[in-house]
Design a protein around this motif. Structure first.
Motif, PDB file in Angstrom:
ATOM      1  N   ILE A 163       0.845  -1.198   0.000  1.00 46.63           N
ATOM      2  CA  ILE A 163       0.000   0.000   0.000  1.00 46.63           C
ATOM      3  C   ILE A 163       0.882   1.249   0.000  1.00 46.63           C
ATOM      4  O   ILE A 163       0.660   2.187  -0.749  1.00 46.63           O
ATOM      5  CB  ILE A 163      -0.949   0.031   1.224  1.00 46.63           C
ATOM      6  N   ASP A 164       1.889   1.233   0.862  1.00 48.23           N
ATOM      7  CA  ASP A 164       2.796   2.375   0.967  1.00 48.23           C
ATOM      8  C   ASP A 164       4.175   1.842   1.374  1.00 48.23           C
ATOM      9  O   ASP A 164       4.525   1.832   2.562  1.00 48.23           O
ATOM     10  CB  ASP A 164       2.240   3.357   2.023  1.00 48.23           C
ATOM     11  N   PRO A 165       4.936   1.376   0.394  1.00 50.86           N
ATOM     12  CA  PRO A 165       6.216   0.708   0.698  1.00 50.86           C
ATOM     13  C   PRO A 165       7.184   1.571   1.511  1.00 50.86           C
ATOM     14  O   PRO A 165       7.900   1.048   2.365  1.00 50.86           O
ATOM     15  CB  PRO A 165       6.795   0.397  -0.681  1.00 50.86           C
ATOM     16  N   ALA A 166       7.192   2.869   1.277  1.00 54.70           N
ATOM     17  CA  ALA A 166       8.128   3.731   2.008  1.00 54.70           C
ATOM     18  C   ALA A 166       7.766   3.763   3.493  1.00 54.70           C
ATOM     19  O   ALA A 166       8.635   3.647   4.365  1.00 54.70           O
ATOM     20  CB  ALA A 166       8.120   5.143   1.425  1.00 54.70           C
ATOM     21  N   HIS A 167       6.481   3.893   3.767  1.00 51.54           N
ATOM     22  CA  HIS A 167       6.011   3.874   5.155  1.00 51.54           C
ATOM     23  C   HIS A 167       6.293   2.511   5.775  1.00 51.54           C
ATOM     24  O   HIS A 167       6.756   2.412   6.920  1.00 51.54           O
ATOM     25  CB  HIS A 167       4.512   4.190   5.202  1.00 51.54           C
ATOM     26  N   ALA A 168       6.031   1.448   5.000  1.00 51.21           N
ATOM     27  CA  ALA A 168       6.261   0.085   5.492  1.00 51.21           C
ATOM     28  C   ALA A 168       7.728  -0.108   5.877  1.00 51.21           C
ATOM     29  O   ALA A 168       8.036  -0.710   6.908  1.00 51.21           O
ATOM     30  CB  ALA A 168       5.850  -0.937   4.435  1.00 51.21           C
ATOM     31  N   GLU A 169       8.605   0.440   5.074  1.00 49.95           N
ATOM     32  CA  GLU A 169      10.034   0.299   5.336  1.00 49.95           C
ATOM     33  C   GLU A 169      10.399   0.924   6.688  1.00 49.95           C
ATOM     34  O   GLU A 169      11.158   0.356   7.472  1.00 49.95           O
ATOM     35  CB  GLU A 169      10.832   0.951   4.202  1.00 49.95           C
ATOM     36  N   TYR A 196      10.361  -7.086  -2.751  1.00 46.44           N
ATOM     37  CA  TYR A 196      10.220  -6.628  -1.371  1.00 46.44           C
ATOM     38  C   TYR A 196      11.000  -7.502  -0.383  1.00 46.44           C
ATOM     39  O   TYR A 196      11.361  -7.061   0.699  1.00 46.44           O
ATOM     40  CB  TYR A 196       8.741  -6.527  -0.975  1.00 46.44           C
ATOM     41  N   LEU A 197      11.279  -8.754  -0.783  1.00 50.92           N
ATOM     42  CA  LEU A 197      12.057  -9.631   0.109  1.00 50.92           C
ATOM     43  C   LEU A 197      13.476  -9.097   0.285  1.00 50.92           C
ATOM     44  O   LEU A 197      14.128  -9.371   1.291  1.00 50.92           O
ATOM     45  CB  LEU A 197      12.099 -11.061  -0.442  1.00 50.92           C
ATOM     46  N   LYS A 198      13.932  -8.351  -0.705  1.00 49.77           N
ATOM     47  CA  LYS A 198      15.260  -7.754  -0.633  1.00 49.77           C
ATOM     48  C   LYS A 198      15.207  -6.457   0.164  1.00 49.77           C
ATOM     49  O   LYS A 198      16.092  -6.155   0.955  1.00 49.77           O
ATOM     50  CB  LYS A 198      15.734  -7.489  -2.068  1.00 49.77           C
ATOM     51  N   ARG A 199      14.132  -5.725  -0.045  1.00 47.60           N
ATOM     52  CA  ARG A 199      14.040  -4.386   0.538  1.00 47.60           C
ATOM     53  C   ARG A 199      13.730  -4.401   2.037  1.00 47.60           C
ATOM     54  O   ARG A 199      14.236  -3.566   2.790  1.00 47.60           O
ATOM     55  CB  ARG A 199      12.934  -3.622  -0.213  1.00 47.60           C
ATOM     56  N   HIS A 234      17.982 -19.640   0.483  1.00 49.30           N
ATOM     57  CA  HIS A 234      19.013 -18.710   0.003  1.00 49.30           C
ATOM     58  C   HIS A 234      18.937 -17.356   0.671  1.00 49.30           C
ATOM     59  O   HIS A 234      19.930 -16.640   0.752  1.00 49.30           O
ATOM     60  CB  HIS A 234      18.932 -18.579  -1.527  1.00 49.30           C
ATOM     61  N   LEU A 235      17.752 -16.985   1.153  1.00 50.66           N
ATOM     62  CA  LEU A 235      17.601 -15.693   1.816  1.00 50.66           C
ATOM     63  C   LEU A 235      17.636 -15.826   3.343  1.00 50.66           C
ATOM     64  O   LEU A 235      17.414 -14.851   4.059  1.00 50.66           O
ATOM     65  CB  LEU A 235      16.283 -15.024   1.389  1.00 50.66           C
ATOM     66  N   SER A 236      17.911 -17.052   3.832  1.00 51.60           N
ATOM     67  CA  SER A 236      17.920 -17.335   5.285  1.00 51.60           C
ATOM     68  C   SER A 236      16.609 -16.947   5.975  1.00 51.60           C
ATOM     69  O   SER A 236      16.620 -16.326   7.037  1.00 51.60           O
ATOM     70  CB  SER A 236      19.078 -16.622   5.991  1.00 51.60           C
TER      71      SER A 236
END
Ligand code: C2E
Ligand code: CA
Ligand code: CA
Ligand code: CA
Length: 285
Positions: A163-169, A196-199, A234-236
């Motif tokens: 919905i709002d990735p910046a806020h989620a971060e 998003y799994l990376k971010r 691979h992403l632990s």
């Protein structure tokens, strides 16, 4: 059936057929909504707990908190029914804050019964996640219960992040500071990229029941589960298979490296006192 054909003839009977309980979902939702406010006052909402177990040892590692509404006349109302209404009218903020705090307090009792550390997983709705008060609510639950943040898993969906990735971060960063872990609920069912799994600082993927249900027969579901497990390795990230109902499904996932399962096979959602009994019962193996 005689009543039904009569109903078609007379306006009055038709009115009976379209009485509030059987009317459009909207009207139903409105009466349910009114009942919900009453229910909060009457204390009709309760929490049930479903074990999340180690697929190899079958030991309970934690519990997912699932809300229940015990309506005096309607009986148990499904959260699939009332959570979306609470999400719309904002009551979810109140219910969600209560659930988070009560679940954290409950975990202490579970740990005393089990005599070992466990974790508690709590669903966070999109609106709750986006609320200004959310971090306060989280801190209050942690400090009031005296838990450490790492005993808490917060389940959010891909949709909540998008919905709002910046806020989620920002929020996820604050959660990570408190050492609370983030689980992606219903993984693979949302319309989001894997970027998003990376971010974001994610710890757990919960594979949706839709991919488990037709195992081991479905080759497509098998391929999807394998791909998720591979990605997670691979992403632990740790993986929980949801909705495991049969020994075959459990064996399938375990053999492919899935460490945790949750489903009717290893425990339905249960009242706290039943969960305590499950934690204290002796195993003869
Ligand atoms: P969810 O978070 O995906 O929860 C898992 C659902 O699968 C639960 O349904 C659980 O009872 C059910 N389940 C678990 N194992 C099995 C199985 O082996 N077979 C089958 N057929 N079902 C299984 P439930 O309790 O009816 O909850 C439905 C949804 O309501 C939850 O889905 C979640 O999205 C929402 N919900 C429940 N409690 C809360 C809450 O406290 N807060 C929020 N925001 N949402 C909640
Ligand atoms: Ca969940
Ligand atoms: Ca789920
Ligand atoms: Ca779900």
């Amino acid at each position: 059936d005689a009543a039904l054909s009569r109903a078609k003839e007379t306006g009055k009977a038709r009115c009976v057929m379209y009485s509030p309980r059987h009317s459009s979902p909207t009207e139903d939702d409105i009466s349910l909504e009114a009942a919900m406010f009453q229910a909060v006052r009457e204390g009709e909402f309760v929490l049930h707990y479903q074990p999340i177990v180690d697929a190899t040892t079958r030991e309970i590692e934690g519990f997912e908190t699932l809300m229940r509404w015990k309506h005096p006349t309607l009986g148990m109302v499904s959260p699939a029914r009332f959570i979306p209404i609470a999400e719309t009218n904002g009551l979810i903020n109140l219910l969600g804050a209560w659930a988070l705090k009560a679940a954290c307090v409950q975990l202490r009792q579970f740990q005393e019964a089990a005599k070992r550390p466990l974790y508690i997983s709590v669903n966070i709705s999109p609106r709750q996640f986006r609320s200004d008060k959310f971090l306060e609510v989280l801190d209050d639950a942690i400090s009031y219960s005296g838990l450490s943040g790492d005993q808490l898993v917060l389940e959010i969906t891909e949709g909540t992040l998008m919905i709002d990735p910046a806020h989620a971060e920002t929020i996820l960063g604050k959660m990570a500071e408190r050492r609370a872990r983030i689980a992606i609920d219903d993984f693979g069912t949302g319309y989001s990229s894997l970027a998003y799994l990376k971010r974001f600082p994610i710890s757990v993927l919960k594979i949706d029941r839709a991919f488990i249900r037709d195992l081991p027969a479905s080759q497509k579901d098998g391929a999807i589960c394998n791909a998720v497990l591979d990605l997670a390795r691979h992403l632990s990230l740790s993986v929980v298979a949801e909705g495991v109902e049969t020994e075959e499904q459990m064996a399938y996932m375990r053999e492919r490296g899935c460490r945790y399962v949750q489903g009717y096979l290893t425990g339905k959602p249960m009242a706290a006192n039943v969960a305590i009994a499950a934690l204290t019962e002796r195993h003869y193996e």
